[in-house]
Design an enzyme around this catalytic site. Structure first.
Site, mmCIF file in Angstrom:
data_model
loop_
_atom_site.group_PDB
_atom_site.id
_atom_site.type_symbol
_atom_site.label_atom_id
_atom_site.label_comp_id
_atom_site.label_asym_id
_atom_site.label_seq_id
_atom_site.Cartn_x
_atom_site.Cartn_y
_atom_site.Cartn_z
ATOM 1 N N LYS A 218 -11.671 -17.927 57.551
ATOM 2 C CA LYS A 218 -11.973 -19.270 57.036
ATOM 3 C C LYS A 218 -10.755 -20.163 57.255
ATOM 4 O O LYS A 218 -10.288 -20.863 56.352
ATOM 5 C CB LYS A 218 -12.317 -19.200 55.543
ATOM 6 C CG LYS A 218 -13.712 -18.709 55.241
ATOM 7 C CD LYS A 218 -14.811 -19.687 55.606
ATOM 8 C CE LYS A 218 -14.795 -20.914 54.734
ATOM 9 N NZ LYS A 218 -15.822 -21.905 55.162
ATOM 10 N N ASP A 258 -18.567 -18.271 57.384
ATOM 11 C CA ASP A 258 -19.925 -18.703 57.005
ATOM 12 C C ASP A 258 -20.818 -18.771 58.240
ATOM 13 O O ASP A 258 -21.996 -18.357 58.199
ATOM 14 C CB ASP A 258 -19.923 -20.019 56.224
ATOM 15 C CG ASP A 258 -18.939 -21.041 56.761
ATOM 16 O OD1 ASP A 258 -17.907 -20.633 57.311
ATOM 17 O OD2 ASP A 258 -19.203 -22.241 56.638
#
Ligand code: NAD
Length: 397
Positions: A218, A258
């Protein structure tokens, strides 16, 4: 007793290595018994009786506490260090202070920095996705750093207030929205910790002829920790594996976590080896395991590729609700044992077990947790399933 030796990074495996094992709590003894019976049969079959594992029980968990007054006796940790390779059933979480988790204590004590989770589908196992056969990934999850390092302070404590005062006064941090009621956690991510994990993943990909390593992170939000992981990963690959990259034998790519979770559902065939941080790896492992219908049969291992130390383990818990009822599915522990066989180079025996499971599942024979979802499912007790797998292995040409 014959020991596995690791000299200058090379493993030497005798024909009858001693392997320490922890039986585990709850369903642990049942899955351990099933695993050992099946492994013994597969090894005898694959090597015509010329190889054999000498199983050596070492204490841990509830039964160790009753006998020795400690959940993790020193001799257990020493045995894993001395014999390098071990296997464990699930362990209960100790109550009343001291060790927070036996699994974490073992991982930290042996510095097992890779949590390895292969994810593949077995024909016959019911899955929630249309093409589970396209999922074939091996996850390398960093095991020692990240927000999981256990450095955190509860809101309202003097420690949390002191930490916030440091942030505000020394570091000029003004972004904490509700400082008086915030708990705080620290997320350490180092160059060495990231590099050793990513190096192991790349080496694994090369050793197993896998086409790519994807760095899952991330870094778009956490630029120095997760972003660092990605940056150090690309740099390491260029520095240490230039030929594999230049020849096209291996591709390094990255994906934001994600997006990866979406892509892994929509186009799983694009991914092979995954290298990721601790928290991402926790989510990714369970999501992928569920995708092949196999959270109850997902195997795992914790490995230090530098020392060679490794502990293979079932990924489920002690399942107290079904303990002692002869219904537990032993496959998570069994497939972890297959990983152990592959780790010591006894691939032929591991292949016999996998082929037997494939045949059994494709014909609908499984323990009830899997069989009840199969159209032609034939639920079996743990002991019946164990004998069934042994019979298939024995009958293989
Ligand atoms: P769990 O995995 O023990 O059980 C969750 C559910 O799944 C239960 O209904 C159980 O019956 C079922 N289940 C689990 N494994 C199964 C199998 N092999 N076959 C058939 N059904 C199975 O998780 P939990 O209830 O959250 O945890 C119970 C205890 O286990 C806790 O003390 C926890 O700390 C411990 N735990 C240990 C480990 C480990 O040692 N690796 C991992 C997770 C949880």
């Amino acid at each position: 007793m014959a020991k596995i030796e690791i000299i200058n990074g090379t493993m030497s495996v005798p024909s009858n290595p001693t392997i320490p094992f922890i039986k585990g709590d709850g369903v642990g003894p049942e899955v351990t018994l099933a695993t050992q019976k099946i492994l013994d049969c597969a090894i005898a079959k694959a090597y015509s009786g010329e190889r054999k594992i000498e199983w050596m029980e070492v204490p841990a968990g509830g039964s160790a506490f009753e006998k020795y007054g400690t959940y993790l006796p020193d001799e257990t940790m020493e045995a894993f260090k001395e014999y390098h390779i071990g296997i464990k059933g699930p362990l209960m979480t100790p109550v009343g202070g001291g060790i927070r988790s036996l699994n974490v204590a073992l991982r930290q004590g042996l510095d097992l920095y890779v949590c390895l989770r292969p994810v593949r589908w077995f024909k016959g196992v019911v899955s929630p996705v249309k093409h589970p056969e396209n999922v074939d990934m091996v996850i390398f999850r960093e095991n020692t750093e990240d927000i999981y390092a256990g450095i955190e302070w509860e809101q309202g404590t003097p420690e949390a207030q002191k930490f916030y005062a440091f942030l505000r006064d020394e570091m000029g941090v003004t972004k904490v929205r509700f400082p008086e009621t915030s708990s705080f956690g620290v997320k350490p991510v180092s160059i060495e910790g990231s590099e050793r994990l990513i190096r192991s993943a790349i080496q694994y990909a090369l050793d197993h002829n896998r086409p790519s390593v994807t760095l899952v992170h991330k870094g778009n939000i956490m630029k120095f920790t997760e972003g660092g992981f990605k940056k150090w990963g690309y740099e390491l690959a260029q520095r240490e594996f230039p030929e594999a990259l230049a020849s096209g034998r291996l591709t390094i790519k990255d994906c934001i976590c994600d997006a990866f979770l979406q892509n892994a559902l929509l186009k799983p065939e694009e991914y092979s080896v995954i290298a990721t941080l601790n928290l991402n790896g926790d989510y990714v492992s369970d999501m992928l395991a569920a995708q092949v219908g196999g959270i109850g049969i997902a195997p795992g291992a914790n490995i230090n590729y530098s020392t060679g130390n490794a502990i293979f383990e079932a990924t489920h818990g002690i399942a107290p609700d079904i303990a002692g009822k002869d219904v537990v599915n032993p496959c998570s522990n069994l497939l972890s044992a297959v990983m152990l066989l592959e780790h010591i180079g006894w691939n032929e025996a591991g292949a016999l077990v996998e082929a037997a499971l494939e045949k059994s599942f494709s014909e609908g024979y499984a323990t009830a947790d899997l069989a009840r979802f199969m159209p032609e499912g034939k639920p079996m007790k743990t002991s019946e399933f164990t004998e069934h797998i042994i019979n298939i292995i024995s009958a293989q040409a």
